[in-house]
Design a protein around this motif. Sequence first.
Motif, mmCIF file in Angstrom:
data_model
loop_
_atom_site.group_PDB
_atom_site.id
_atom_site.type_symbol
_atom_site.label_atom_id
_atom_site.label_comp_id
_atom_site.label_asym_id
_atom_site.label_seq_id
_atom_site.Cartn_x
_atom_site.Cartn_y
_atom_site.Cartn_z
ATOM 1 N N LEU A 57 0.900 -1.133 0.056
ATOM 2 C CA LEU A 57 -0.249 0.044 0.030
ATOM 3 C C LEU A 57 0.948 1.132 -0.062
ATOM 4 O O LEU A 57 0.784 2.310 -0.886
ATOM 5 C CB LEU A 57 -0.945 -0.098 1.263
ATOM 6 C CG LEU A 57 -1.470 1.210 1.431
ATOM 7 C CD1 LEU A 57 -2.535 1.720 0.347
ATOM 8 C CD2 LEU A 57 -2.503 1.175 2.681
ATOM 9 N N LEU A 58 1.830 1.162 0.900
ATOM 10 C CA LEU A 58 2.736 2.212 0.918
ATOM 11 C C LEU A 58 3.610 2.766 -0.404
ATOM 12 O O LEU A 58 3.668 3.835 -1.014
ATOM 13 C CB LEU A 58 3.926 2.207 1.970
ATOM 14 C CG LEU A 58 3.374 2.360 3.571
ATOM 15 C CD1 LEU A 58 4.180 1.970 4.562
ATOM 16 C CD2 LEU A 58 2.594 3.637 3.873
ATOM 17 N N ALA A 59 3.830 1.486 -1.001
ATOM 18 C CA ALA A 59 4.859 1.553 -2.192
ATOM 19 C C ALA A 59 3.926 2.111 -3.376
ATOM 20 O O ALA A 59 4.211 2.887 -4.219
ATOM 21 C CB ALA A 59 5.639 0.408 -2.423
ATOM 22 N N GLY A 60 2.609 1.451 -3.534
ATOM 23 C CA GLY A 60 1.917 1.776 -4.530
ATOM 24 C C GLY A 60 1.312 3.239 -4.378
ATOM 25 O O GLY A 60 1.201 3.732 -5.525
ATOM 26 N N LYS A 61 0.807 3.855 -3.069
ATOM 27 C CA LYS A 61 0.290 4.964 -3.117
ATOM 28 C C LYS A 61 1.424 6.052 -3.346
ATOM 29 O O LYS A 61 1.109 7.328 -3.986
ATOM 30 C CB LYS A 61 -0.197 4.995 -1.485
ATOM 31 C CG LYS A 61 -0.651 6.493 -1.273
ATOM 32 C CD LYS A 61 -1.871 6.819 -1.758
ATOM 33 C CE LYS A 61 -2.709 8.190 -1.106
ATOM 34 N NZ LYS A 61 -2.142 9.394 -1.358
ATOM 35 N N HIS A 62 2.705 5.885 -3.126
ATOM 36 C CA HIS A 62 3.806 6.684 -3.430
ATOM 37 C C HIS A 62 3.798 6.979 -4.917
ATOM 38 O O HIS A 62 4.108 8.054 -5.359
ATOM 39 C CB HIS A 62 5.117 6.083 -2.975
ATOM 40 C CG HIS A 62 6.256 6.939 -3.451
ATOM 41 N ND1 HIS A 62 6.676 8.057 -2.574
ATOM 42 C CD2 HIS A 62 7.222 6.764 -4.293
ATOM 43 C CE1 HIS A 62 7.741 8.369 -3.284
ATOM 44 N NE2 HIS A 62 8.109 7.788 -4.179
ATOM 45 N N GLN A 63 3.382 5.938 -5.946
ATOM 46 C CA GLN A 63 3.434 6.147 -7.203
ATOM 47 C C GLN A 63 2.315 6.866 -7.739
ATOM 48 O O GLN A 63 2.241 7.297 -8.956
ATOM 49 C CB GLN A 63 3.415 4.759 -8.032
ATOM 50 C CG GLN A 63 4.837 4.189 -7.584
ATOM 51 C CD GLN A 63 4.574 2.767 -8.365
ATOM 52 O OE1 GLN A 63 4.309 2.611 -9.344
ATOM 53 N NE2 GLN A 63 5.267 1.874 -7.500
ATOM 54 N N TRP A 64 1.453 7.217 -6.936
ATOM 55 C CA TRP A 64 0.230 8.087 -7.494
ATOM 56 C C TRP A 64 0.560 9.245 -7.942
ATOM 57 O O TRP A 64 -0.128 9.694 -9.139
ATOM 58 C CB TRP A 64 -1.029 8.290 -6.435
ATOM 59 C CG TRP A 64 -1.526 6.837 -5.953
ATOM 60 C CD1 TRP A 64 -1.222 5.476 -6.487
ATOM 61 C CD2 TRP A 64 -2.751 6.682 -5.255
ATOM 62 N NE1 TRP A 64 -1.986 4.620 -6.017
ATOM 63 C CE2 TRP A 64 -2.996 5.367 -5.150
ATOM 64 C CE3 TRP A 64 -3.558 7.542 -4.604
ATOM 65 C CZ2 TRP A 64 -4.264 4.901 -4.281
ATOM 66 C CZ3 TRP A 64 -4.806 7.123 -3.872
ATOM 67 C CH2 TRP A 64 -5.029 5.658 -3.802
ATOM 68 N N GLY A 65 1.355 9.985 -7.391
ATOM 69 C CA GLY A 65 1.672 11.538 -7.811
ATOM 70 C C GLY A 65 0.510 12.564 -7.668
ATOM 71 O O GLY A 65 0.808 13.641 -8.205
ATOM 72 N N ILE A 66 -0.529 12.159 -7.060
ATOM 73 C CA ILE A 66 -1.360 12.981 -6.609
ATOM 74 C C ILE A 66 -1.870 12.975 -5.309
ATOM 75 O O ILE A 66 -1.572 12.062 -4.653
ATOM 76 C CB ILE A 66 -2.892 12.855 -7.472
ATOM 77 C CG1 ILE A 66 -3.428 11.484 -7.538
ATOM 78 C CG2 ILE A 66 -2.433 13.489 -9.126
ATOM 79 C CD1 ILE A 66 -4.520 11.364 -8.143
#
Length: 120
Positions: A57-66
């Motif tokens: 979750l932390l790694a994926g959310k980091h990639q959102w960019g928004i």
Amino acid sequence: AAPQGPPVYVDLAYLPGSWSARTVDEEFFRRIRSLCYVVSGDDHVKEAVLRPLLDALLAGKHQWGIDIQVTLIPTFDSLVMHEWYQETHERQQELGITVLGSNSTVAMQDETFPACKVEF
């Protein structure tokens, strides 16, 4: 591997439990962007894969960019969840992730259980 595509935005996503929880990885959170994620399944299998799921979750959310606020709602108490929360609290705040605790109790018929209310 799933074909590349745009992310999907939802209000609420239930994360799979039991053996299916192993399929939830960083790519899942990069592509399935939810305001609320519900982590359910209080069993020994979920406990074994919980930390990698939470780190994903932390790694994926980091990639959102928004900047979208995300709420994580665990439906069970877990030592792994407590440890992850303490160890990554600063990172959660940076990424806009809030973990809800079940500090309210609901009484129905002759049974009481912890609960939380989520509004959109």
